[in-house]
Design a protein around this motif. Structure first.
Motif, short mmCIF file in Angstrom:
data_model
loop_
_atom_site.label_atom_id
_atom_site.label_comp_id
_atom_site.label_asym_id
_atom_site.label_seq_id
_atom_site.Cartn_x
_atom_site.Cartn_y
_atom_site.Cartn_z
N VAL A 108 -1.08 0.14 5.27
CA VAL A 108 -1.34 -1.04 4.43
C VAL A 108 -1.92 -0.62 3.09
O VAL A 108 -1.51 -1.10 2.04
CB VAL A 108 -2.25 -2.05 5.15
CG1 VAL A 108 -2.65 -3.18 4.22
CG2 VAL A 108 -1.55 -2.60 6.39
N GLY A 109 -2.88 0.30 3.09
CA GLY A 109 -3.48 0.76 1.84
C GLY A 109 -2.48 1.42 0.93
O GLY A 109 -2.46 1.18 -0.28
N ASP A 110 -1.61 2.27 1.48
CA ASP A 110 -0.59 2.94 0.68
C ASP A 110 0.44 1.95 0.14
O ASP A 110 0.85 2.03 -1.01
CB ASP A 110 0.09 4.05 1.48
CG ASP A 110 -0.77 5.30 1.60
OD1 ASP A 110 -1.45 5.64 0.62
OD2 ASP A 110 -0.75 5.93 2.67
N VAL A 111 0.87 1.01 0.96
CA VAL A 111 1.84 0.00 0.51
C VAL A 111 1.21 -0.86 -0.59
O VAL A 111 1.85 -1.14 -1.61
CB VAL A 111 2.32 -0.88 1.69
CG1 VAL A 111 3.05 -2.12 1.20
CG2 VAL A 111 3.21 -0.06 2.62
N HIS A 112 -0.03 -1.25 -0.40
CA HIS A 112 -0.72 -2.09 -1.39
C HIS A 112 -0.79 -1.38 -2.74
O HIS A 112 -0.46 -1.96 -3.78
CB HIS A 112 -2.12 -2.42 -0.87
CG HIS A 112 -2.86 -3.40 -1.71
ND1 HIS A 112 -2.57 -4.75 -1.69
CD2 HIS A 112 -3.88 -3.24 -2.60
CE1 HIS A 112 -3.37 -5.38 -2.54
NE2 HIS A 112 -4.19 -4.48 -3.10
N ARG A 113 -1.18 -0.11 -2.74
CA ARG A 113 -1.26 0.65 -3.98
C ARG A 113 0.13 0.78 -4.61
O ARG A 113 0.29 0.66 -5.83
CB ARG A 113 -1.86 2.05 -3.73
CG ARG A 113 -2.11 2.80 -5.02
CD ARG A 113 -2.22 4.30 -4.86
NE ARG A 113 -1.04 4.82 -4.22
CZ ARG A 113 -1.01 5.28 -2.96
NH1 ARG A 113 -2.08 5.29 -2.21
NH2 ARG A 113 0.10 5.73 -2.45
N THR A 114 1.15 1.02 -3.80
CA THR A 114 2.52 1.16 -4.32
C THR A 114 2.99 -0.14 -4.95
O THR A 114 3.60 -0.13 -6.03
CB THR A 114 3.48 1.60 -3.20
OG1 THR A 114 3.04 2.87 -2.69
CG2 THR A 114 4.90 1.73 -3.72
N ILE A 115 2.71 -1.26 -4.32
CA ILE A 115 3.10 -2.55 -4.88
C ILE A 115 2.45 -2.76 -6.25
O ILE A 115 3.09 -3.23 -7.19
CB ILE A 115 2.76 -3.70 -3.92
CG1 ILE A 115 3.69 -3.68 -2.71
CG2 ILE A 115 2.83 -5.05 -4.62
CD1 ILE A 115 3.32 -4.65 -1.61
N LEU A 116 1.19 -2.39 -6.38
CA LEU A 116 0.48 -2.63 -7.64
C LEU A 116 0.77 -1.60 -8.72
O LEU A 116 0.89 -1.94 -9.89
CB LEU A 116 -1.04 -2.67 -7.40
CG LEU A 116 -1.56 -3.88 -6.65
CD1 LEU A 116 -3.04 -3.74 -6.38
CD2 LEU A 116 -1.29 -5.17 -7.43
N TYR A 117 0.90 -0.33 -8.34
CA TYR A 117 0.96 0.74 -9.34
C TYR A 117 2.23 1.57 -9.31
O TYR A 117 2.39 2.45 -10.14
CB TYR A 117 -0.25 1.68 -9.16
CG TYR A 117 -1.57 0.95 -9.19
CD1 TYR A 117 -1.99 0.30 -10.35
CD2 TYR A 117 -2.36 0.88 -8.06
CE1 TYR A 117 -3.19 -0.39 -10.38
CE2 TYR A 117 -3.56 0.18 -8.08
CZ TYR A 117 -3.97 -0.45 -9.24
OH TYR A 117 -5.15 -1.14 -9.25
N GLY A 118 3.11 1.32 -8.38
CA GLY A 118 4.35 2.07 -8.28
C GLY A 118 4.18 3.33 -7.48
O GLY A 118 3.14 3.70 -7.03
#
Length: 118
Positions: A108-118
């Protein structure tokens, strides 16, 4: 009979998905939701005890300078993957962009960061 019905209801192709969501508990609490037409991020406002829309129509950025790999497994990577990864981190890849590594290790943390910052 109930087991068969449960399996029939849950083992569906992704094209039948009508909604997806996740919650992230961190320094802030986020609730991210899609109903199939856009992604919306809500942040918990602890003062009122409700989630408020903080990021409407979220889009993954077109470009980024972040890579996310579990480097603890790099000893199992084949030579071409190691070469590409090292090129990204050193800025010697095709784009000449130097990428930084960010890997949290929680989906979840990695997906969240990817959604926000690529």
């Amino acid at each position: 009979e109930q087991d068969k019905e449960c399996l029939a209801n849950t083992l569906q192709p992704g094209t039948n998905l009508v909604a997806a969501a996740y919650c992230l508990y961190s320094s802030s609490t986020f609730f991210v939701l899609t109903l199939g037409n856009g992604v919306y991020m809500f942040t918990l406002d602890e003062n009122i005890g409700e989630f408020v829309l903080s990021h409407p129509n979220v889009k993954i950025p077109e470009t980024s300078s972040i890579v996310s790999f579990n480097e603890a497994n790099s000893h199992m990577w084949d030579a071409p993957l190691k070469e590409v990864y090292n090129g990204w981190c050193q800025g010697t890849g095709r784009s000449k962009t130097r990428f930084s590594s960010r890997y949290i290790g929680s989906m979840v943390g990695d997906v969240h960061r990817t959604i926000l910052y690529g």
